[in-house]
Design a protein around this motif. Sequence first.
Motif, mmCIF file in Angstrom:
data_model
loop_
_atom_site.group_PDB
_atom_site.id
_atom_site.type_symbol
_atom_site.label_atom_id
_atom_site.label_comp_id
_atom_site.label_asym_id
_atom_site.label_seq_id
_atom_site.Cartn_x
_atom_site.Cartn_y
_atom_site.Cartn_z
ATOM 1 N N TYR A 1 3.321 -0.006 -3.746
ATOM 2 C CA TYR A 1 4.133 1.283 -4.001
ATOM 3 C C TYR A 1 5.312 0.974 -3.676
ATOM 4 C CZ TYR A 1 -0.718 3.598 -4.074
ATOM 5 O OH TYR A 1 -1.900 3.992 -4.404
ATOM 6 N N GLU B 1 1.590 -4.986 5.956
ATOM 7 C CA GLU B 1 1.693 -3.513 6.077
ATOM 8 C C GLU B 1 3.279 -3.390 5.484
ATOM 9 O OE1 GLU B 1 -0.257 -1.084 6.080
ATOM 10 O OE2 GLU B 1 1.210 0.353 6.063
ATOM 11 N N HIS C 1 -15.100 7.413 7.933
ATOM 12 C CA HIS C 1 -14.631 7.198 9.213
ATOM 13 C C HIS C 1 -15.856 7.938 9.991
ATOM 14 C CE1 HIS C 1 -10.431 6.451 8.622
ATOM 15 N NE2 HIS C 1 -10.364 7.563 7.761
ATOM 16 N N ARG D 1 6.068 -1.436 -0.609
ATOM 17 C CA ARG D 1 5.227 -1.377 0.380
ATOM 18 C C ARG D 1 3.721 -1.792 -0.321
ATOM 19 N NH1 ARG D 1 3.665 1.029 4.829
ATOM 20 N NH2 ARG D 1 5.523 2.181 4.910
ATOM 21 N N ARG E 1 -8.335 1.848 9.497
ATOM 22 C CA ARG E 1 -7.909 2.842 10.144
ATOM 23 C C ARG E 1 -7.231 3.522 8.979
ATOM 24 N NH1 ARG E 1 -5.593 0.831 15.607
ATOM 25 N NH2 ARG E 1 -4.835 2.945 15.467
ATOM 26 N N ASN E 2 -6.630 4.784 9.377
ATOM 27 C CA ASN E 2 -5.812 5.562 8.498
ATOM 28 C C ASN E 2 -4.768 4.761 7.989
ATOM 29 O OD1 ASN E 2 -5.849 8.257 10.406
ATOM 30 N ND2 ASN E 2 -7.154 8.125 8.488
ATOM 31 N N GLY E 3 -4.544 4.740 6.418
ATOM 32 C CA GLY E 3 -3.695 3.964 6.008
ATOM 33 C C GLY E 3 -3.904 2.342 5.837
ATOM 34 N N SER E 4 -5.240 1.947 6.086
ATOM 35 C CA SER E 4 -5.316 0.445 5.875
ATOM 36 C C SER E 4 -5.908 0.130 4.320
ATOM 37 C CB SER E 4 -6.646 0.073 6.498
ATOM 38 O OG SER E 4 -7.820 1.074 6.285
ATOM 39 N N GLY E 5 -5.820 1.005 3.473
ATOM 40 C CA GLY E 5 -5.871 0.866 2.005
ATOM 41 C C GLY E 5 -7.466 1.183 1.208
ATOM 42 N N LYS E 6 -8.103 1.878 2.136
ATOM 43 C CA LYS E 6 -9.584 2.063 1.658
ATOM 44 C C LYS E 6 -9.554 3.097 0.383
ATOM 45 C CE LYS E 6 -10.483 4.391 5.313
ATOM 46 N NZ LYS E 6 -9.258 4.197 6.157
ATOM 47 N N THR E 7 -8.692 4.153 0.377
ATOM 48 C CA THR E 7 -8.662 4.890 -0.922
ATOM 49 C C THR E 7 -7.995 4.358 -2.083
ATOM 50 O OG1 THR E 7 -8.689 6.964 0.352
ATOM 51 C CG2 THR E 7 -7.902 7.220 -1.728
ATOM 52 N N THR E 8 -6.965 3.406 -1.803
ATOM 53 C CA THR E 8 -6.380 2.655 -2.964
ATOM 54 C C THR E 8 -7.486 1.789 -3.308
ATOM 55 O OG1 THR E 8 -4.408 2.685 -1.617
ATOM 56 C CG2 THR E 8 -4.514 0.967 -3.153
ATOM 57 N N ALA F 1 0.119 -1.539 -0.288
ATOM 58 C CA ALA F 1 -1.036 -0.791 0.110
ATOM 59 C C ALA F 1 -2.403 -1.702 0.311
ATOM 60 C CB ALA F 1 -1.422 0.324 -0.695
HETATM 61 N N1 LIG Z 1 1.029 7.646 -4.050
HETATM 62 C C1 LIG Z 1 1.292 6.733 -2.982
HETATM 63 N N2 LIG Z 1 2.543 6.456 -2.871
HETATM 64 C C2 LIG Z 1 3.255 5.643 -2.021
HETATM 65 N N3 LIG Z 1 2.340 5.283 -1.085
HETATM 66 C C3 LIG Z 1 1.208 5.455 -1.035
HETATM 67 C C4 LIG Z 1 0.376 6.201 -1.736
HETATM 68 N N4 LIG Z 1 -1.000 6.227 -1.685
HETATM 69 C C5 LIG Z 1 -1.022 5.671 -0.604
HETATM 70 N N5 LIG Z 1 -0.029 4.966 -0.235
HETATM 71 C C6 LIG Z 1 0.298 4.092 0.959
HETATM 72 O O1 LIG Z 1 -0.746 3.121 0.745
HETATM 73 C C7 LIG Z 1 -1.366 2.792 2.245
HETATM 74 C C8 LIG Z 1 -2.717 3.072 2.017
HETATM 75 O O2 LIG Z 1 -3.239 4.359 1.718
HETATM 76 P P1 LIG Z 1 -4.575 4.527 1.666
HETATM 77 O O3 LIG Z 1 -4.590 6.147 1.108
HETATM 78 O O4 LIG Z 1 -5.238 3.720 0.739
HETATM 79 O O5 LIG Z 1 -5.249 4.332 2.888
HETATM 80 P P2 LIG Z 1 -6.656 4.767 3.585
HETATM 81 O O6 LIG Z 1 -7.139 3.683 4.083
HETATM 82 O O7 LIG Z 1 -7.694 5.610 2.501
HETATM 83 O O8 LIG Z 1 -6.161 6.041 4.590
HETATM 84 P P3 LIG Z 1 -7.005 7.240 5.294
HETATM 85 O O9 LIG Z 1 -8.211 6.737 6.148
HETATM 86 O O10 LIG Z 1 -6.106 8.028 6.121
HETATM 87 O O11 LIG Z 1 -7.636 7.869 4.145
HETATM 88 C C9 LIG Z 1 -0.603 3.602 3.184
HETATM 89 O O12 LIG Z 1 0.419 3.186 3.840
HETATM 90 C C10 LIG Z 1 -0.072 4.690 2.386
HETATM 91 O O13 LIG Z 1 0.790 5.499 2.896
#
Ligand SMILES: Nc1ncnc2c1ncn2[C@@H]1O[C@H](COP(=O)(O)OP(=O)(O)OP(=O)(O)O)[C@@H](O)[C@H]1O
Length: 262
Positions: free
Chosen positions: A11, A258, A184, A14, A35-42, A16
């Motif tokens: 992104y 990161e 989680h 950054r 952890r939060n922000g580790s990239g799971k949802t991505t 992800a």
């Molecule tokens: N649309 C976006 N634009 C910019 N950065 C993004 C976007 N979506 C996610 N990120 C960044 O990508 C990284 C991974 O985010 P992601 O949502 O995949 O994490 P996650 O492991 O699912 O977190 P959580 O446990 O909080 O749901 C984070 O640094 C987040 O800030």
Amino acid sequence: MIHVDSATVRYGDRAALTDASLSVASGEFLCLVGRNGSGKTTLLRLLAGLLEPTAGTVRIGGHPAAHRQSRAVRGFLQAEPPLYEYLTVAEQLTLVAKLYGRAPAQVLDRLAGTALADRRHALVRELSLGMRKQLGLIAATVHDPALILLDEPTNALDATAVAALREAVERWHREGRLIVLCTHDLAWADGLADRLVVLSAGRVLHDVALDGETATAALRRLDPSGALTARGEGPTGLPTEESVEGPTGLPTEDKTAEAGTP
Ligand SMILES: Nc1ncnc2c1ncn2[C@@H]1O[C@H](COP(=O)(O)OP(=O)(O)OP(=O)(O)O)[C@@H](O)[C@H]1O
């Protein structure tokens, strides 16, 4: 069925997800933690075809993840399901049933036993988050997909709904569907998951077959301090990967990833 080859998602500057590779066969039950922000949802969004990798490839059943044929075999329950706010519950499910060529009456039958059983005519915008999750799950699995992606499915559900979801997931697993669960609340999948993937700062740090070990036990073995999932932290103030500084046990290369450095 899933083939992720050196996938990177950026992104802006950054990263992800960095150089992630993963192959998952039909019938496997994979838990994805980090952890939060580790990239799971991505990663889930890549598998769902909602996001194109900046580099690398993502294929589902041999097709690019965004391809029609991939869509037909996949269901994705998003953490906050996208729903039409001004449709009723029944209208929403009827619409999705028709899109997938299913009989609406049979799909509406799936409301039985859920918190939505007597809310068929309520507008989606009037539903609680837990109800929306239950509706989202029915909508995501209307077509009985062979691949089911679940992003924090237990979040906001009450105990009855969590138990019903566990039953549904057990059934899907028995039926040989491939399940990718991002959570989680790992203990919830104990006894079901047969593979654990730990993401840290956008990288696949661990990818282990469980071979009878529970996912919780495997995670304690791989990450005794709990640093990779922030285990033991309270529900408030849970640190994110971005906010963590100092000796948390995170490997150095994760921090550079990161920060967007390859
Ligand atoms: N649309 C976006 N634009 C910019 N950065 C993004 C976007 N979506 C996610 N990120 C960044 O990508 C990284 C991974 O985010 P992601 O949502 O995949 O994490 P996650 O492991 O699912 O977190 P959580 O446990 O909080 O749901 C984070 O640094 C987040 O800030």
